[in-house]
Scaffold this active site. Structure first.
Site, mmCIF file in Angstrom:
data_model
loop_
_atom_site.group_PDB
_atom_site.id
_atom_site.type_symbol
_atom_site.label_atom_id
_atom_site.label_comp_id
_atom_site.label_asym_id
_atom_site.label_seq_id
_atom_site.Cartn_x
_atom_site.Cartn_y
_atom_site.Cartn_z
ATOM 1 N N GLY A 306 0.810 -1.215 0.000
ATOM 2 C CA GLY A 306 0.000 0.000 0.000
ATOM 3 C C GLY A 306 0.837 1.256 0.000
ATOM 4 O O GLY A 306 2.075 1.218 -0.045
ATOM 5 N N SER A 356 -3.632 -12.857 3.838
ATOM 6 C CA SER A 356 -4.437 -11.916 4.608
ATOM 7 C C SER A 356 -4.059 -11.966 6.087
ATOM 8 O O SER A 356 -3.776 -13.044 6.631
ATOM 9 C CB SER A 356 -5.926 -12.248 4.457
ATOM 10 O OG SER A 356 -6.705 -11.477 5.345
ATOM 11 N N ALA A 378 0.645 -2.204 8.758
ATOM 12 C CA ALA A 378 -0.021 -1.173 7.955
ATOM 13 C C ALA A 378 -1.239 -1.714 7.217
ATOM 14 O O ALA A 378 -1.946 -0.948 6.558
ATOM 15 C CB ALA A 378 0.966 -0.583 6.943
ATOM 16 N N LYS A 424 -8.628 9.543 12.888
ATOM 17 C CA LYS A 424 -10.049 9.191 12.936
ATOM 18 C C LYS A 424 -10.386 8.263 14.100
ATOM 19 O O LYS A 424 -11.556 7.996 14.383
ATOM 20 C CB LYS A 424 -10.469 8.566 11.612
ATOM 21 C CG LYS A 424 -10.401 9.543 10.442
ATOM 22 C CD LYS A 424 -10.710 8.879 9.123
ATOM 23 C CE LYS A 424 -10.703 9.906 7.997
ATOM 24 N NZ LYS A 424 -9.401 10.577 7.830
ATOM 25 N N ASN A 461 -4.413 12.838 7.380
ATOM 26 C CA ASN A 461 -4.496 12.420 5.987
ATOM 27 C C ASN A 461 -3.125 12.500 5.315
ATOM 28 O O ASN A 461 -2.345 13.415 5.572
ATOM 29 C CB ASN A 461 -5.484 13.322 5.238
ATOM 30 C CG ASN A 461 -6.900 13.139 5.753
ATOM 31 O OD1 ASN A 461 -7.653 12.334 5.249
ATOM 32 N ND2 ASN A 461 -7.251 13.896 6.781
ATOM 33 N N VAL A 462 -2.862 11.559 4.446
ATOM 34 C CA VAL A 462 -1.579 11.477 3.757
ATOM 35 C C VAL A 462 -1.767 11.918 2.316
ATOM 36 O O VAL A 462 -2.573 11.346 1.574
ATOM 37 C CB VAL A 462 -1.010 10.047 3.818
ATOM 38 C CG1 VAL A 462 0.307 9.976 3.065
ATOM 39 C CG2 VAL A 462 -0.829 9.618 5.261
ATOM 40 N N ARG A 554 -20.331 12.799 3.987
ATOM 41 C CA ARG A 554 -20.584 11.381 3.741
ATOM 42 C C ARG A 554 -20.859 10.658 5.056
ATOM 43 O O ARG A 554 -20.561 11.184 6.135
ATOM 44 C CB ARG A 554 -19.370 10.760 3.037
ATOM 45 C CG ARG A 554 -19.060 11.382 1.685
ATOM 46 C CD ARG A 554 -17.793 10.836 1.087
ATOM 47 N NE ARG A 554 -16.638 11.138 1.920
ATOM 48 C CZ ARG A 554 -15.394 10.755 1.633
ATOM 49 N NH1 ARG A 554 -15.158 10.055 0.547
ATOM 50 N NH2 ARG A 554 -14.396 11.071 2.429
#
Length: 635
Positions: A306, A356, A378, A424, A461-462, A554
């Site tokens: 990611g 996973s 991560a 968050k 936020n990135v 949202r």
């Protein structure tokens, strides 16, 4: 082969005649200087000059010409590129003139030729002026020819330079001299009061940054070049906001390292990037500390394909790990980072594994096989609206995945585990944030009774990460709009991907067990301002060329995010931009038992999963309308 030989022959021919022309010109200058020195000495009256001195000049003229040309050759006056002449060439000229004059005086003394005492001083002055004129007139002629040719081919871009320092000087010089550039530099901006009204390479310095809009209109400027590599981040943000208010294209130098050897050039200019508008200095990485705890270690990165995981992999690869293990369920991302790292680091012991974090047997096999010393977790579902529609998946992947990895780190004796968390998780209003808060509680519960040092890293936020607002805005702008913003007042903290990874690695070095590390991210950014800046950086005007459309918050989205739950427990670290928040002790067994029950409910696809999460995270706020809508979607 014949063409190359022919071109080489032509080039040598041109060089020969160019040098021959300079030598002839210098011979004329020497004659003029010798006679002119006597003329000046006798008050500009040829008739007043004594014949004996005429005889001296006549007798020594040929010897002086030959000696002076030899001195010029030694001082490289026939091999310098005069279209790039600078202070260095000026020093050569002065040194050559003084040396040749000294030789002339010695020669005249040996030959017992009389000469007025003031002659050598006047001669030095005249010869220096003539030599400078001959060399720099060549440069001026080339510049004039170049500018004429450029104007004939294409209209030059009207340009404003910001910064009248060393970098600005070098940028202006190259723009004026290069035959490959088409720039018409109209004015220079600099905040230093003493520079106002001065000239740099013939370009006027008109004043400070507050005059940028005025002079953009006055000269119809098309491009602004920011040539102040040492500018602090907050000042850069202020300057860019002024420049963005114009319709000009903006270019800038990336950093100060080019100034060390005066290696600044136009090719180093880059377009302004959105991270330039953050208004704070970047987080500095303590490389020595990272080297100490990464070198010769087995490092496991879950979610290693990611945005954050892949950057962690890149940074770790630089510090000689014993084995670097990238674990990801998405094979395309894993394949890309595998190819990149193998190309850049062919000697790296790299293991790329697919699977996973929800599969405990797969995770345990990895730990049992490789026995990682360091674990960077991560892997996570992070998209807020999607998780609102699939809340049980957020619990399965984020909570269960973290629990399985944390338990394996304890069971197989990993030295450290660092969880990638989010702002968050603070007073969450969505299931994704609540799930990440549970992840923090999991690592804190394991930290209380394990030899493994667990820690979490919390940031906002990135910029540029998958699913973030920047790629979305770029795509919308490229498609002609509209750019969608959920609410005119929504704000967010932002950081770059390298900053996020620097923080993660630094915190891994600092971790002693149970900490939540927090970055001082400066002031939050209004998303509407971010959208407007991105539109302007694309050379367009918000509202005119690209529409901004408000779509409403949202499901689970807040107007603003927080980084702290309790400021009283906040303390500093050795890095002045990283803080640590120690939470109150949690009941290890109770938390782990409740997590197991929660995960069981998630696998049963419970419609009440939010209420169960709220029992573990009391500060989690469930919005009834969104919960009903999400539940209906799930059913």
């Amino acid at each position: 082969m014949r063409e190359d030989t022919k071109e080489l022959s032509i080039a040598k021919h041109q060089i020969f005649w160019r040098r021959a022309g300079l030598i002839f010109m210098d011979a004329m200058c020497i004659i003029i200087a010798m006679v002119g020195a006597l003329w000046v000495r006798y008050d500009f009256k040829f008739n007043a000059i004594e014949k004996i001195y005429y005889g001296t000049v006549h007798s020594y003229m040929l010897i002086n010409i030959l000696c002076t040309i030899l001195v010029y050759w030694i001082f490289k006056l026939y091999t310098s590129l005069w279209r790039f002449a600078s202070v260095e060439e000026l020093k050569y000229i002065v040194s050559a003139v003084i040396t040749s004059t000294a030789l002339q005086l010695v020669g005249m003394e040996l030959m017992q030729l009389p000469i007025p005492r003031s002659y050598p001083f006047i001669y030095i002055l005249l010869l220096s002026v003539l030599l400078l004129m001959s060399r720099f007139s060549y440069r001026l002629v080339r510049i004039a020819i170049h500018e004429r040719r450029i104007r004939e081919k294409i209209r030059p871009v009207r340009t404003m330079i910001v910064g009248a320092g060393s970098a600005g000087f070098m940028i202006v010089r190259e723009m004026k001299n290069s035959k490959h550039l088409s720039r018409d530099v109209r004015c220079i901006i600099d905040d230093a009061p003493e520079k106002k009204g001065t000239y740099l390479q013939g370009i006027p310095v008109v004043g400070g940054k507050h005059l940028i809009p005025e002079y953009v209109k006055k000269h119809d400027i098309e491009e602004i070049v920011i040539a102040i590599p040492t500018m602090p981040a907050d000042k850069k943000k202020e300057l860019l906001e002024i420049c963005n208010a114009t319709a000009c294209k903006i270019m800038m130098l990336p950093g100060i390292y080019q100034l060390v050897n005066e290696e600044v050039s136009v090719s180093m200019l880059r377009e302004v990037q959105i991270e330039d508008l953050l208004g704070r200095p970047p987080v500095n990485l303590e490389m020595d500390e990272i080297m100490d705890y990464v070198q010769d270690k087995v490092v496991l990165i879950t979610g290693g394909g990611g945005s954050i995981g892949s950057e962690i992999s890149r940074q770790i690869a630089l510090h000689n790990p014993k084995i670097l293990i990238i674990f990801d369920i998405y094979e395309n991302n894993a394949y890309e980072i595998q190819n990149e790292l193998r190309k850049k680091h062919p000697d790296l012991n790299l293991q790329v594994l697919i699977g996973s974090v929800r599969n405990s047997r797969r995770v345990n096999w990895i730990f049992d096989t490789y026995h990682p010393d360091l674990v960077f977790h991560a892997a996570a579902h992070k998209h807020v609206p999607l998780m609102e529609n699939s809340p049980n998946e957020a619990i399965k992947n984020n909570v269960m995945g973290t629990y399985i990895v944390a338990r394996a780190a304890d069971r197989y004796g990993a030295k450290k585990m660092v969880l990638i968390s989010t702002d968050k998780a603070v007073r969450p209003t969505n299931i994704m944030g609540a799930s990440k808060r549970l992840c923090e509680l999991i690592v804190q519960s394991f930290a209380q009774g394990s030899k493994t040092k667990y820690a979490a890293v919390r940031f906002g936020n990135v910029l540029g990460s998958n699913g973030s607002v920047i790629p979305l805005f770029r795509k919308q702008i490229a498609e002609g709009g509209p750019v969608t913003v959920t609410h005119p007042d929504i704000i967010r903290y932002f950081m770059t991907i390298p900053e996020a990874v620097n923080l993660v690695l630094q915190c891994g070095a600092l971790a002693q067990g149970g900490e939540i590390f927090i970055l001082d991210m400066g002031e939050p950014v209004k998303i509407i301002n971010l959208a407007e800046n991105m539109i302007r950086l694309s050379g367009l005007e918000p509202g005119r060329d690209i529409e901004i459309k408000f779509t409403g918050l949202r499901p689970g989205e807040k107007l603003y995010e927080e980084l702290l739950i309790n400021e009283d427990h906040l303390s500093k670290t050795s890095n002045n931009r990283i803080f640590v928040q120690m939470q109150e002790k949690v009941d290890e067994k109770m938390i782990q038992n409740m997590i197991e029950d929660l995960v069981a409910e998630a696998y049963d696809e419970s419609a009440d999963i939010r209420q169960i999460v709220q029992q573990l995270v009391p500060e989690y706020t469930i919005r009834k309308e969104e919960a009903k809508e999400a539940a209906a979607t799930t059913v």
